[in-house]
Design a protein around this motif. Structure first.
Motif, PDB file in Angstrom:
ATOM      1  N   SER A 147       0.820  -1.218   0.000  1.00 16.77           N
ATOM      2  CA  SER A 147       0.000   0.000   0.000  1.00 16.77           C
ATOM      3  C   SER A 147       0.845   1.256   0.000  1.00 16.77           C
ATOM      4  O   SER A 147       0.373   2.316  -0.385  1.00 16.77           O
ATOM      5  N   SER A 148       2.094   1.153   0.478  1.00 17.23           N
ATOM      6  CA  SER A 148       2.895   2.373   0.596  1.00 17.23           C
ATOM      7  C   SER A 148       3.339   2.873  -0.777  1.00 17.23           C
ATOM      8  O   SER A 148       4.028   3.879  -0.865  1.00 17.23           O
ATOM      9  N   GLY A 149       2.968   2.155  -1.839  1.00 19.50           N
ATOM     10  CA  GLY A 149       3.270   2.647  -3.175  1.00 19.50           C
ATOM     11  C   GLY A 149       4.688   2.348  -3.620  1.00 19.50           C
ATOM     12  O   GLY A 149       5.110   2.802  -4.672  1.00 19.50           O
ATOM     13  N   LEU A 150       5.427   1.561  -2.836  1.00 15.26           N
ATOM     14  CA  LEU A 150       6.771   1.169  -3.265  1.00 15.26           C
ATOM     15  C   LEU A 150       6.672   0.279  -4.486  1.00 15.26           C
ATOM     16  O   LEU A 150       5.635  -0.341  -4.731  1.00 15.26           O
ATOM     17  N   SER A 151       7.769   0.186  -5.222  1.00  9.47           N
ATOM     18  CA  SER A 151       7.736  -0.613  -6.447  1.00  9.47           C
ATOM     19  C   SER A 151       7.972  -2.081  -6.110  1.00  9.47           C
ATOM     20  O   SER A 151       9.047  -2.617  -6.314  1.00  9.47           O
ATOM     21  N   LEU A 152       6.961  -2.727  -5.540  1.00 13.77           N
ATOM     22  CA  LEU A 152       7.097  -4.152  -5.213  1.00 13.77           C
ATOM     23  C   LEU A 152       5.738  -4.819  -5.321  1.00 13.77           C
ATOM     24  O   LEU A 152       4.714  -4.157  -5.321  1.00 13.77           O
ATOM     25  N   GLY A 153       5.751  -6.135  -5.430  1.00 14.91           N
ATOM     26  CA  GLY A 153       4.499  -6.859  -5.621  1.00 14.91           C
ATOM     27  C   GLY A 153       4.230  -7.752  -4.435  1.00 14.91           C
ATOM     28  O   GLY A 153       5.077  -7.922  -3.570  1.00 14.91           O
ATOM     29  N   LYS A 154       3.039  -8.364  -4.413  1.00 15.56           N
ATOM     30  CA  LYS A 154       2.711  -9.235  -3.293  1.00 15.56           C
ATOM     31  C   LYS A 154       2.840 -10.704  -3.673  1.00 15.56           C
ATOM     32  O   LYS A 154       2.531 -11.574  -2.885  1.00 15.56           O
ATOM     33  N   GLU A 155       3.332 -10.994  -4.905  1.00 21.34           N
ATOM     34  CA  GLU A 155       3.272 -12.368  -5.390  1.00 21.34           C
ATOM     35  C   GLU A 155       4.312 -13.279  -4.730  1.00 21.34           C
ATOM     36  O   GLU A 155       3.986 -14.345  -4.231  1.00 21.34           O
ATOM     37  N   GLY A 156       5.579 -12.846  -4.733  1.00 16.63           N
ATOM     38  CA  GLY A 156       6.622 -13.666  -4.119  1.00 16.63           C
ATOM     39  C   GLY A 156       6.348 -13.943  -2.654  1.00 16.63           C
ATOM     40  O   GLY A 156       6.354 -15.097  -2.208  1.00 16.63           O
ATOM     41  N   PRO A 157       6.057 -12.894  -1.859  1.00 14.34           N
ATOM     42  CA  PRO A 157       5.771 -13.121  -0.447  1.00 14.34           C
ATOM     43  C   PRO A 157       4.573 -14.031  -0.210  1.00 14.34           C
ATOM     44  O   PRO A 157       4.532 -14.727   0.804  1.00 14.34           O
ATOM     45  N   LEU A 158       3.596 -14.048  -1.129  1.00 12.64           N
ATOM     46  CA  LEU A 158       2.452 -14.946  -0.919  1.00 12.64           C
ATOM     47  C   LEU A 158       2.899 -16.403  -0.958  1.00 12.64           C
ATOM     48  O   LEU A 158       2.297 -17.253  -0.299  1.00 12.64           O
ATOM     49  N   VAL A 159       3.949 -16.707  -1.732  1.00  9.79           N
ATOM     50  CA  VAL A 159       4.477 -18.076  -1.732  1.00  9.79           C
ATOM     51  C   VAL A 159       5.040 -18.392  -0.349  1.00  9.79           C
ATOM     52  O   VAL A 159       4.804 -19.467   0.211  1.00  9.79           O
ATOM     53  N   HIS A 160       5.761 -17.434   0.221  1.00 15.65           N
ATOM     54  CA  HIS A 160       6.321 -17.615   1.568  1.00 15.65           C
ATOM     55  C   HIS A 160       5.195 -17.790   2.585  1.00 15.65           C
ATOM     56  O   HIS A 160       5.254 -18.673   3.454  1.00 15.65           O
ATOM     57  N   VAL A 161       4.143 -16.961   2.463  1.00 16.97           N
ATOM     58  CA  VAL A 161       3.014 -17.064   3.391  1.00 16.97           C
ATOM     59  C   VAL A 161       2.373 -18.449   3.295  1.00 16.97           C
ATOM     60  O   VAL A 161       2.086 -19.088   4.314  1.00 16.97           O
ATOM     61  N   ALA A 162       2.181 -18.927   2.056  1.00 12.52           N
ATOM     62  CA  ALA A 162       1.566 -20.244   1.888  1.00 12.52           C
ATOM     63  C   ALA A 162       2.455 -21.335   2.475  1.00 12.52           C
ATOM     64  O   ALA A 162       1.954 -22.287   3.091  1.00 12.52           O
ATOM     65  N   CYS A 163       3.771 -21.200   2.310  1.00 14.30           N
ATOM     66  CA  CYS A 163       4.670 -22.210   2.889  1.00 14.30           C
ATOM     67  C   CYS A 163       4.641 -22.165   4.413  1.00 14.30           C
ATOM     68  O   CYS A 163       4.760 -23.201   5.069  1.00 14.30           O
ATOM     69  N   CYS A 164       4.463 -20.965   4.982  1.00 10.08           N
ATOM     70  CA  CYS A 164       4.299 -20.879   6.439  1.00 10.08           C
ATOM     71  C   CYS A 164       3.028 -21.616   6.867  1.00 10.08           C
ATOM     72  O   CYS A 164       3.024 -22.322   7.883  1.00 10.08           O
TER      73      CYS A 164
END
Length: 740
Positions: free
Chosen positions: A225-242
């Motif tokens: 949300s802070s508008g930085l140039s990043l996506g949520k896709e890679g971290p969602l893989v980490h979240v799912a593995c958690c």
């Protein structure tokens, strides 16, 4: 299965004659044998044999009684149950993240008066005063300046909005980096490099823990949300593995066996991509192609099921309100022509070059962060980058909005109802065709305006992403690299379209572009460019194409996508074989034997093994003459993971191998539980106790923890073969012998 049985070769005779007179406590398994320390590698072979033992026990018991049969059925089902739970949880989390990101991104610009928890779009849906032309303007939604001063337009309002935008962005990113720093330092970054390493058999405790899961989910929303140039896709893989790790701990089949747990995590990674992109099949292929190390068929079916459940859950939450799983669903109506393959392949080349540039620059910057003072101030770094991003992003309408909205606009085809600047073409007044199929038209001023704004956005995205990826906040790479490609592709697409319109009598356009026909779809070029850039950075091919057409629903365009993906991989591989994830694994120094690497040195096992010719001799234990004290000093003086057991110091014939951790635990346990074990007690690994004098203290039998079938190679085995054995079997150590 009892944990203590690391050895499948314990003979039935030893129970009968060996230790009747001694109190042999080691026939009772003791806790923690066969587990691993943090930052160590697991032994796949041992894990596999332990699982087969466990299975055999359950099968033989299940014939005894009804209850045991039910238990064996539950055990067989537990894998599918874990998959179901992973799918449900990761789908729910992804939906919540999507909704929260939507709302918080809009919060930077304004607020909904009728219900503050609505995002801009939802606010104007519920309103009655919205007309179709001004569907973005409705009285219920007010920008901050309008709310505070009452003026919607003018310089003062613009400055105030600008200032508040930057303020919100800084607040979000500060919260994100503080939470990561205080509660879960492992929640930063994309998480895919570490997950690749974990799946190849390395242990990083706490990387997939409950805290990491909680903090990563919260900070991911803040960071995006802070508008930085990043996506949520890679971290969602980490979240799912958690999530996968969390549910593994409920079933002893998975919590006690690291090898089995890795299978669950592979499937969880598939579920993660499935919810990130709404691409279940793409997720399974991604897990197979990019992340997993050991991927048996059973895991393929299970990850398919997990991805299905996750996508289904996300679909029932319906975060985008368009009953699609993704933001960028598009429908194009025009076919593509052979001549268009040339620009598509050029976009592939661009993607490969950008991938190479990005990897080199980003790794150089991350190395700099590791080695200089910069790494000591993670919070300041994040705030500085956010500030710069917000200041530069606000004036340009294409970088102000969230990146996924930008991509979705670039993918869109210009219909008759589009209000965006990119669709400001000059219409032919006497045009009377169906609305659906608008012919190519000359570009109006809005399009040229949009073009230079897009060019600026492209340069901005290229530069800022290099510094953003790898900071101490959750950051994915898929969305920014797709944005770079989509911007480049849309620019190329508009150029080709105008060329075809103004020069439709050229030879290349003649056979497929009649005047007044709709020949070129600029949105398709954006899609191809996005695929090319993503492929250049991550070096995916198959899963990338599948993800792209599941994402956009453009089945006819598989060939352009394949052409671009392959070209970008070739171009990028010409400059360096590693994708961004492998480069980060190397940068962090994780032990990862890549299956794809070639081993070129022509050496033999003798040249590589320790000890070398002039080193001190090998640290070994003998089968029946080492005392407890000797063992303890050996453990204290060396840092090896295990020790070979030999017949005697004179004839170093190999008997077996014993793990350092098991040895320390066994001795510690024996000193607490078994009477008469003192420092001068003899440790023996044979079936029968050695013949000792009556005055000697009671010996300690450690046959239970001895691995009688360690993996050995002869001293003349070529090193290529040894490396192959390590890769294929997932060994932890390998002993070099000469005539036993």
């Amino acid at each position: 299965m009892e944990v203590g049985e690391g050895v499948s070769a314990a003979t039935p005779t030893e129970e009968m004659n060996g230790a009747g007179n001694l109190m042999d406590f080691l026939d009772e398994p003791f806790p923690d044998v066969g587990t691993y320390e943090d930052f160590h590698t697991i032994d796949w072979l041992r894990e596999k044999s332990r699982d087969t033992d466990r299975h055999r026990k359950i099968t033989s018991k299940s014939k005894e009684s009804m209850w045991e049969l039910i238990k064996s059925l539950l055990d067989a089902w537990s894998g599918w149950v874990v998959m179901l739970l992973i799918g449900l949880l990761s789908g729910t989390l992804a939906g919540v993240i999507d909704l929260a990101v939507d709302w918080m991104t809009d919060l930077k610009e304004g607020v909904c008066l009728s219900a503050f928890w609505y995002s801009h779009e939802q606010c104007c849906w519920t309103s009655n005063e919205t007309t179709f032309d001004d569907r973005d303007k409705c009285p219920q939604w007010q920008k901050w300046a309008e709310l505070m001063t009452g003026h919607a337009e003018g310089a003062g309002a613009y400055v105030l909005n600008y200032f508040l935008y930057i303020l919100w962005a800084l607040l979000f990113s500060f919260l994100a980096v503080s939470l990561v720093r205080v509660f879960a330092p492992y929640a930063c970054g994309s998480g895919i490099p570490e997950i690749k390493t974990i799946l190849s058999g390395f242990i990083i405790r706490g990387y997939l823990g409950k805290w990491t899961l909680l903090i990563k989910t919260v900070t991911l929303v803040l960071a995006v949300s802070s508008g930085l140039s990043l996506g949520k896709e890679g971290p969602l893989v980490h979240v799912a593995c958690c999530c996968g790790n969390l549910f593994c701990s409920l079933f002893s089949k998975y919590s006690k066996n690291e090898g089995k747990r890795r299978e669950v995590l592979s499937a969880a990674a598939a579920a993660g991509v499935s919810v990130a992109f709404g691409a279940p099949i793409g997720g399974v292929l991604f897990s197979l192609e990019e992340v997993s190390y050991y991927f048996p068929l059973k895991t393929l079916w299970r990850s398919f099921f997990a991805a299905l459940v996750a996508a289904f859950t996300l679909r029932s939450i319906n975060p985008f309100g368009n009953s699609r799983l993704v933001l960028f669903y598009v429908e194009y109506h025009t076919p593509w022509y052979m001549a268009e393959l040339v620009p598509f392949i050029l976009l592939g080349v661009f993607g490969g070059l950008w991938g190479t540039l990005f990897i080199r620059a980003n790794i150089a910057w991350c190395r700099r962060r590791k080695t200089t003072q910069l790494g000591k101030y993670p919070v300041l770094e994040v705030i500085a980058v956010t500030g710069i991003t917000a200041v530069l992003a606000y004036p340009n309408p294409y970088t102000r909005r969230s990146t996924s909205e930008l991509i979705s606009e670039l993918f869109n085809d210009c219909g008759a109802l589009e209000s965006s600047q990119l669709c400001d073409y000059i219409n032919n007044p006497n045009m009377s065709r169906p609305v659906d199929d608008i012919p190519d038209r000359p570009a109006g001023p809005g399009v040229y305006n949009a073009l230079w704004q897009l060019a600026l956005a492209l340069i901005f995205k290229i530069v800022i992403t290099i510094f953003t990826f790898g900071m101490k906040i959750p950051s994915g790479l898929f969305i920014p690299s797709m944005a770079v490609g989509a911007i480049a592709g849309r620019i190329v697409g508009i150029a080709v379209e105008q060329m075809a319109y103004h020069h439709h009598d050229w030879i290349i356009f003649k056979n497929w572009c009649r005047p007044g026909a709709d020949c070129v779809t600029p949105g398709l070029y954006a899609m191809v460019g996005a695929a090319a850039c993503l492929g250049g950075v991550t070096r995916m091919t198959v899963s990338l194409v599948v993800i792209m057409f599941e994402l956009t629903g453009g089945l006819e365009y598989i060939v352009p996508l394949m052409a671009a993906a392959v070209t970008s991989k070739w171009v990028a591989d010409a400059f360096g074989k590693e994708g961004i994830y492998e480069s980060h694994i190397q940068l962090n120094g994780y032990p990862y034997l890549d299956v794809r690497d070639e081993f070129t040195h022509r050496t033999l096992a003798t040249d590589v093994m320790r000890p070398r010719r002039n080193d001190p001799p090998l640290a070994v234990l003998t089968q029946d003459s080492t005392t407890v004290e000797d063992v303890e000093t050996l453990i204290k003086d060396t840092d090896y993971n295990g020790f070979p057991v030999v017949v005697s110091k004179e004839s170093e014939r190999l008997i077996g191998f014993v793990q350092r951790r098991d040895l320390t635990l066994a001795i510690k346990n024996a000193r607490q539980k078994q009477d008469g074990v003192v420092s001068s007690s003899v440790v023996y690994f044979t079936e029968d106790a050695p013949q000792l004098l009556a005055s000697n203290p009671q010996p300690l039998k450690l046959r239970r923890i001895l691995n009688l079938s360690p993996f050995t190679v002869t001293d003349h085995t070529p090193m290529e073969t040894v490396v192959d054995i390590f890769r294929k079997l997932g060994l932890r150590q390998c002993l070099v012998t000469r005539s036993g």
